[in-house]
Write a protein that holds these residues in place. Structure first.
Motif, PDB file in Angstrom:
ATOM      1  N   LEU A 196    -106.204  61.543 -30.818  1.00 41.88           N
ATOM      2  CA  LEU A 196    -104.998  61.036 -31.495  1.00 41.88           C
ATOM      3  C   LEU A 196    -105.317  60.611 -32.933  1.00 41.88           C
ATOM      4  CD1 LEU A 196    -103.579  58.998 -28.497  1.00 41.88           C
ATOM      5  CD2 LEU A 196    -102.370  60.869 -29.643  1.00 41.88           C
ATOM      6  N   LYS A 197    -106.497  60.035 -33.125  1.00 40.76           N
ATOM      7  CA  LYS A 197    -106.866  59.554 -34.464  1.00 40.76           C
ATOM      8  C   LYS A 197    -107.107  60.699 -35.447  1.00 40.76           C
ATOM      9  CE  LYS A 197    -108.717  55.039 -33.176  1.00 40.76           C
ATOM     10  NZ  LYS A 197    -109.925  54.313 -32.735  1.00 40.76           N
ATOM     11  N   GLU A 198    -107.279  61.904 -34.930  1.00 42.28           N
ATOM     12  CA  GLU A 198    -107.455  63.056 -35.817  1.00 42.28           C
ATOM     13  C   GLU A 198    -106.128  63.509 -36.431  1.00 42.28           C
ATOM     14  OE1 GLU A 198    -109.499  65.991 -33.521  1.00 42.28           O
ATOM     15  OE2 GLU A 198    -111.365  64.836 -33.491  1.00 42.28           O
ATOM     16  N   ILE A 199    -105.017  62.970 -35.918  1.00 45.45           N
ATOM     17  CA  ILE A 199    -103.702  63.330 -36.454  1.00 45.45           C
ATOM     18  C   ILE A 199    -103.449  62.502 -37.713  1.00 45.45           C
ATOM     19  CG2 ILE A 199    -101.219  63.323 -35.975  1.00 45.45           C
ATOM     20  CD1 ILE A 199    -101.995  63.619 -32.964  1.00 45.45           C
ATOM     21  N   ASP A 200    -103.098  63.167 -38.821  1.00 39.35           N
ATOM     22  CA  ASP A 200    -102.830  62.472 -40.092  1.00 39.35           C
ATOM     23  C   ASP A 200    -101.745  61.425 -39.907  1.00 39.35           C
ATOM     24  OD1 ASP A 200    -104.698  63.701 -41.603  1.00 39.35           O
ATOM     25  OD2 ASP A 200    -103.360  65.221 -42.455  1.00 39.35           O
TER      26      ASP A 200
END
Lengths: 268, 101
Positions: free
Chosen positions: B45-49
């Motif tokens: 999820l943290k890889e989503i801008d």
């Protein structure tokens, strides 16, 4: 005898997920696609004060899909019998586990996963057997936020190599992991301490040398394994002591005093 | 002076509009039982801008995602993301403010 004891040590250290999994066998909990988990376990197997086998068992797990994971284990073993000292790579294992049933629910899951694989003759200096052996079984896990129960049945069919054939191994395992701390979860909870209690019922057939059964080998042992786990977001630290409570062995087959397991698992 | 004050006020207004507020998505995920289960999903999820923080309520099976309001999630996207992690996505609710850290 040395060879089969070495095989047993590796057999008892093949857990490989960074989830709250059993200490002495596998779990049916998932490994995410593309994720690697590395496990290192120190296993000290003491038998009647006359034989100490110390192994460092490395396990690599890879999630091919969320349902299918590949496991590889490689032990490095030292066997000290008082009169002889052997050291080197032990026999490796490679196996796959496929989840055939999943029931996810709020705060928990139930999964069933068969597995199958092969033991490879990678040992050096008599720290394993030279045979290619097949094994397989079924593992089931019921997991919740507070506790987890795992159960497994498995069978290993050993083959002959260099005129020696270790007895086949059948085993049934059960594990309960119960969250001791924290008693209540908060938004900042990022680690658990679990108490662990496991049981391993292991039956070994007699070994054969040049086709003749060794009457002083094989038998049935029931182990109880109390232990502790510290599970965080990235890694698990754990330790447990496998204590033989019933040893119904053939002839003068060597009895176990205890088997100590301690190690860590980490995900990448 | 009047001109300067007006210019300053206009600048703050434009800047204020340009800074998006944070919102929280509470995602109901079945099958998560431990901190590790959340961590592996949080990583994705943290890889989503625009995603700023990921938390959880394990007992309720909720993963909380604090993100810039410009970030939008779809059920299809989240179903696929959590399937890859080995869990089951059931749905989400949007909350106008993120939980305090």
């Amino acid at each position: 005898m040395k060879k089969t004891m070495a095989m047993m040590t590796v057999l008892m250290a093949w857990n490989g997920t960074a989830l709250a999994a059993p200490l002495t066998f596998n779990t049916a909990l998932p490994v995410s696609r593309g994720e690697f988990i590395v496990s290192e376990q120190l296993v000290i197997n003491e038998s009647k004060g006359s034989r100490t086998e110390t192994s460092i068992v490395s396990t690599l797990v890879y999630g091919v899909t969320p349902d299918f994971a590949l496991f590889g284990t490689m032990p490095y073993t030292n066997i000290d019998t008082g009169t002889a000292d052997m050291q080197g790579m032990g026999d490796s294992k490679m196996f796959g586990r496929y989840t055939v049933y999943t029931d996810d629910f709020q705060g928990g899951t139930f999964r069933i996963a068969p597995f199958a694989g092969v033991k490879l003759p990678t040992n050096q200096d008599n720290t394993g057997t030279d045979s290619w052996d097949m094994f397989g079984g079924l593992v089931a896990t019921y997991g919740s936020v507070a506790w987890e129960v795992d159960g497994q049945i498995s069978y290993q069919a050993n083959t002959e190599a260099n005129n020696f054939e270790a007895g086949d191994i059948a085993r049934a395992d059960a594990s309960l992991q119960y969250r001791l701390f924290p008693a209540t979860l908060t938004a900042t909870t990022d680690s658990f301490i679990n108490g662990v209690l496991e049981a391993n019922l292991i039956h070994k057939d007699k070994n054969k040398a040049s086709g003749i059964e060794n009457q002083n080998s094989g038998g049935t042992t029931l182990f109880l394994v109390p232990g502790l786990q510290y599970a965080t977001e990235r890694y698990v630290l754990e330790a447990g002591l496998q204590i033989p409570v019933i040893q119904n062995l053939n002839g003068t087959a060597l009895e176990n005093d205890y088997i100590l397991h301690t190690g860590f698992r980490i995900n990448f | 002076m009047k001109k300067l004050l007006l210019t300053t006020a206009a600048t703050f207004l434009v800047a204020g509009n340009a800074i998006a507020a944070d919102v929280q998505y509470n995602m109901r995920i079945d099958g998560i039982t431990c901190p590790f289960c959340v961590a592996t999903s949080a990583k994705a999820l943290k890889e989503i801008d625009g995603v700023k923080k990921v938390g959880s309520d394990l007992e309720k099976g909720i993963i909380k995602v604090c993100a810039d309001e410009s970030v939008t999630f779809t059920d299809e996207q989240l179903t696929e993301l959590f399937v890859e992690k080995g869990f089951t996505y059931r749905g989400m609710e949007k909350q106008e403010q993120c939980d305090p850290a």
